[in-house]
Design a protein around this motif. Sequence first.
Motif, PDB file in Angstrom:
ATOM      1  N   MET A   4      48.837 -23.288 -45.928  1.00  0.00           N
ATOM      2  CA  MET A   4      47.895 -22.111 -46.367  1.00  0.00           C
ATOM      3  C   MET A   4      46.399 -21.923 -45.552  1.00  0.00           C
ATOM      4  SD  MET A   4      48.816 -21.369 -50.486  1.00  0.00           S
ATOM      5  CE  MET A   4      47.587 -22.699 -50.912  1.00  0.00           C
ATOM      6  N   ARG A   5      46.212 -23.255 -45.457  1.00  0.00           N
ATOM      7  CA  ARG A   5      44.716 -23.341 -44.753  1.00  0.00           C
ATOM      8  C   ARG A   5      44.701 -23.086 -43.092  1.00  0.00           C
ATOM      9  NH1 ARG A   5      42.678 -28.753 -45.215  1.00  0.00           N
ATOM     10  NH2 ARG A   5      42.259 -28.372 -47.323  1.00  0.00           N
ATOM     11  N   LYS A   6      46.091 -23.246 -42.498  1.00  0.00           N
ATOM     12  CA  LYS A   6      46.312 -22.824 -41.300  1.00  0.00           C
ATOM     13  C   LYS A   6      46.460 -21.330 -40.984  1.00  0.00           C
ATOM     14  CE  LYS A   6      49.321 -24.095 -37.307  1.00  0.00           C
ATOM     15  NZ  LYS A   6      50.655 -24.722 -36.906  1.00  0.00           N
ATOM     16  N   GLN A   7      47.223 -21.001 -41.949  1.00  0.00           N
ATOM     17  CA  GLN A   7      47.567 -19.373 -41.949  1.00  0.00           C
ATOM     18  C   GLN A   7      46.055 -18.646 -41.976  1.00  0.00           C
ATOM     19  OE1 GLN A   7      49.997 -18.129 -45.200  1.00  0.00           O
ATOM     20  NE2 GLN A   7      50.310 -16.202 -44.307  1.00  0.00           N
ATOM     21  N   LYS A   8      45.429 -19.201 -43.127  1.00  0.00           N
ATOM     22  CA  LYS A   8      43.904 -18.557 -43.058  1.00  0.00           C
ATOM     23  C   LYS A   8      43.196 -18.578 -41.825  1.00  0.00           C
ATOM     24  CE  LYS A   8      40.111 -18.098 -46.358  1.00  0.00           C
ATOM     25  NZ  LYS A   8      39.431 -18.984 -47.461  1.00  0.00           N
ATOM     26  N   GLN A   9      43.086 -19.929 -41.207  1.00  0.00           N
ATOM     27  CA  GLN A   9      42.653 -19.815 -39.810  1.00  0.00           C
ATOM     28  C   GLN A   9      43.031 -19.007 -38.848  1.00  0.00           C
ATOM     29  OE1 GLN A   9      42.862 -23.917 -39.030  1.00  0.00           O
ATOM     30  NE2 GLN A   9      41.019 -24.540 -40.039  1.00  0.00           N
ATOM     31  N   GLU A  10      44.282 -18.827 -38.858  1.00  0.00           N
ATOM     32  CA  GLU A  10      44.884 -17.821 -37.759  1.00  0.00           C
ATOM     33  C   GLU A  10      44.463 -16.515 -38.173  1.00  0.00           C
ATOM     34  OE1 GLU A  10      49.279 -18.312 -37.708  1.00  0.00           O
ATOM     35  OE2 GLU A  10      49.067 -20.576 -36.959  1.00  0.00           O
ATOM     36  N   GLN A  11      44.520 -16.164 -39.207  1.00  0.00           N
ATOM     37  CA  GLN A  11      43.981 -14.667 -39.695  1.00  0.00           C
ATOM     38  C   GLN A  11      42.586 -14.520 -39.318  1.00  0.00           C
ATOM     39  OE1 GLN A  11      44.978 -14.368 -43.945  1.00  0.00           O
ATOM     40  NE2 GLN A  11      47.163 -13.858 -43.406  1.00  0.00           N
ATOM     41  N   ASN A  12      41.725 -15.296 -39.547  1.00  0.00           N
ATOM     42  CA  ASN A  12      40.301 -15.351 -39.093  1.00  0.00           C
ATOM     43  C   ASN A  12      40.232 -15.177 -37.769  1.00  0.00           C
ATOM     44  OD1 ASN A  12      39.275 -15.177 -41.844  1.00  0.00           O
ATOM     45  ND2 ASN A  12      39.376 -17.491 -41.726  1.00  0.00           N
ATOM     46  N   PHE A  13      41.090 -16.116 -36.857  1.00  0.00           N
ATOM     47  CA  PHE A  13      40.891 -16.124 -35.321  1.00  0.00           C
ATOM     48  C   PHE A  13      41.365 -14.770 -34.809  1.00  0.00           C
ATOM     49  CE2 PHE A  13      43.456 -16.681 -31.503  1.00  0.00           C
ATOM     50  CZ  PHE A  13      42.253 -16.674 -30.911  1.00  0.00           C
ATOM     51  N   GLN A  14      42.457 -14.241 -35.380  1.00  0.00           N
ATOM     52  CA  GLN A  14      43.097 -12.940 -35.013  1.00  0.00           C
ATOM     53  C   GLN A  14      41.944 -11.737 -35.647  1.00  0.00           C
ATOM     54  OE1 GLN A  14      46.730 -12.941 -36.830  1.00  0.00           O
ATOM     55  NE2 GLN A  14      47.459 -14.390 -35.590  1.00  0.00           N
ATOM     56  N   GLY A  15      41.448 -11.789 -36.456  1.00  0.00           N
ATOM     57  CA  GLY A  15      40.508 -10.695 -36.915  1.00  0.00           C
ATOM     58  C   GLY A  15      39.133 -10.688 -36.142  1.00  0.00           C
ATOM     59  N   ALA A  16      38.939 -12.000 -35.369  1.00  0.00           N
ATOM     60  CA  ALA A  16      37.919 -12.085 -34.570  1.00  0.00           C
ATOM     61  C   ALA A  16      37.789 -11.975 -32.960  1.00  0.00           C
ATOM     62  CB  ALA A  16      37.091 -13.387 -34.834  1.00  0.00           C
ATOM     63  N   LEU A  17      38.954 -11.507 -32.742  1.00  0.00           N
ATOM     64  CA  LEU A  17      39.234 -11.162 -31.258  1.00  0.00           C
ATOM     65  C   LEU A  17      38.306 -10.229 -30.731  1.00  0.00           C
ATOM     66  CD1 LEU A  17      43.193 -11.496 -31.303  1.00  0.00           C
ATOM     67  CD2 LEU A  17      41.296 -13.248 -30.402  1.00  0.00           C
ATOM     68  N   LYS A  18      37.859 -10.176 -29.582  1.00  0.00           N
ATOM     69  CA  LYS A  18      36.937  -9.329 -28.918  1.00  0.00           C
ATOM     70  C   LYS A  18      37.388  -8.906 -27.644  1.00  0.00           C
ATOM     71  CE  LYS A  18      33.231 -11.718 -30.846  1.00  0.00           C
ATOM     72  NZ  LYS A  18      32.476 -12.571 -30.800  1.00  0.00           N
ATOM     73  N   VAL A  19      37.018  -7.682 -27.177  1.00  0.00           N
ATOM     74  CA  VAL A  19      37.482  -7.204 -25.741  1.00  0.00           C
ATOM     75  C   VAL A  19      36.704  -8.080 -24.762  1.00  0.00           C
ATOM     76  CG1 VAL A  19      37.493  -5.394 -24.200  1.00  0.00           C
ATOM     77  CG2 VAL A  19      37.754  -4.779 -26.456  1.00  0.00           C
ATOM     78  N   GLY A  20      37.585  -8.543 -23.845  1.00  0.00           N
ATOM     79  CA  GLY A  20      36.761  -9.355 -22.672  1.00  0.00           C
ATOM     80  C   GLY A  20      37.106 -10.766 -23.129  1.00  0.00           C
ATOM     81  N   GLN A  21      37.647 -11.139 -24.161  1.00  0.00           N
ATOM     82  CA  GLN A  21      37.826 -12.508 -24.257  1.00  0.00           C
ATOM     83  C   GLN A  21      39.077 -13.110 -23.735  1.00  0.00           C
ATOM     84  OE1 GLN A  21      38.156 -12.970 -28.568  1.00  0.00           O
ATOM     85  NE2 GLN A  21      37.968 -15.153 -28.548  1.00  0.00           N
ATOM     86  N   ARG A  22      38.964 -14.288 -23.154  1.00  0.00           N
ATOM     87  CA  ARG A  22      40.247 -14.814 -22.387  1.00  0.00           C
ATOM     88  C   ARG A  22      41.116 -15.577 -23.507  1.00  0.00           C
ATOM     89  NH1 ARG A  22      37.936 -18.158 -17.464  1.00  0.00           N
ATOM     90  NH2 ARG A  22      40.388 -18.059 -17.106  1.00  0.00           N
ATOM     91  N   VAL A  23      42.389 -15.172 -23.522  1.00  0.00           N
ATOM     92  CA  VAL A  23      43.256 -15.645 -24.526  1.00  0.00           C
ATOM     93  C   VAL A  23      44.532 -16.153 -24.112  1.00  0.00           C
ATOM     94  CG1 VAL A  23      42.369 -14.514 -26.786  1.00  0.00           C
ATOM     95  CG2 VAL A  23      44.180 -13.452 -25.086  1.00  0.00           C
ATOM     96  N   VAL A  24      45.362 -17.104 -24.707  1.00  0.00           N
ATOM     97  CA  VAL A  24      46.572 -17.727 -24.250  1.00  0.00           C
ATOM     98  C   VAL A  24      47.492 -16.957 -25.274  1.00  0.00           C
ATOM     99  CG1 VAL A  24      48.192 -19.510 -23.826  1.00  0.00           C
ATOM    100  CG2 VAL A  24      45.813 -19.469 -23.403  1.00  0.00           C
ATOM    101  N   THR A  25      48.662 -16.602 -25.077  1.00  0.00           N
ATOM    102  CA  THR A  25      49.764 -15.979 -26.282  1.00  0.00           C
ATOM    103  C   THR A  25      50.516 -17.037 -26.378  1.00  0.00           C
ATOM    104  OG1 THR A  25      51.363 -15.432 -24.401  1.00  0.00           O
ATOM    105  CG2 THR A  25      49.704 -13.737 -25.082  1.00  0.00           C
ATOM    106  N   THR A  26      51.479 -17.052 -27.470  1.00  0.00           N
ATOM    107  CA  THR A  26      52.314 -17.964 -27.933  1.00  0.00           C
ATOM    108  C   THR A  26      53.503 -18.337 -26.945  1.00  0.00           C
ATOM    109  OG1 THR A  26      53.842 -16.292 -29.122  1.00  0.00           O
ATOM    110  CG2 THR A  26      51.974 -17.676 -30.565  1.00  0.00           C
ATOM    111  N   SER A  27      53.852 -17.363 -26.005  1.00  0.00           N
ATOM    112  CA  SER A  27      54.596 -17.562 -24.887  1.00  0.00           C
ATOM    113  C   SER A  27      54.108 -18.200 -23.690  1.00  0.00           C
ATOM    114  CB  SER A  27      55.346 -16.166 -24.739  1.00  0.00           C
ATOM    115  OG  SER A  27      54.395 -15.208 -24.105  1.00  0.00           O
ATOM    116  N   GLY A  28      52.767 -18.482 -23.690  1.00  0.00           N
ATOM    117  CA  GLY A  28      52.109 -19.055 -22.646  1.00  0.00           C
ATOM    118  C   GLY A  28      51.350 -18.175 -21.605  1.00  0.00           C
ATOM    119  N   LEU A  29      51.134 -16.879 -21.810  1.00  0.00           N
ATOM    120  CA  LEU A  29      50.720 -16.023 -21.054  1.00  0.00           C
ATOM    121  C   LEU A  29      49.102 -16.063 -21.181  1.00  0.00           C
ATOM    122  CD1 LEU A  29      51.729 -13.191 -19.149  1.00  0.00           C
ATOM    123  CD2 LEU A  29      50.498 -12.108 -21.177  1.00  0.00           C
TER     124      LEU A  29
END
Length: 107
Positions: free
Chosen positions: A37-62
Amino acid sequence: MQTIFLQATGGESMMPTLIMFGLFFVFMYFVMLRPQMRKQKQEQNFQGALKVGQRVVTTSGLHGRIAQIQEDGIVIETLSGKLKFEKSAISREFTAARFPDSTEDKK
């Protein structure tokens, strides 16, 4: 031929068994459910804090930069073009400390 019947005595209580089951469920909560549950909450907070211009990596490695954030997904700009992904497909942030940019090192 002799038949033997085993009978439980009427005076024994089910309390020790119930206590063991209760301790088992408490143990499973702290070992398995709570960290998940803690990991799921961290993922939701991370996904909610995404911004335009931020460099990211997808689950498939892109690897890429966020070009647009829409209601139904995120558009990621890569060297080959723009691709649309779900927010849940974003795995982690592409930080300079973790993945140093080779173009900044060269001067």
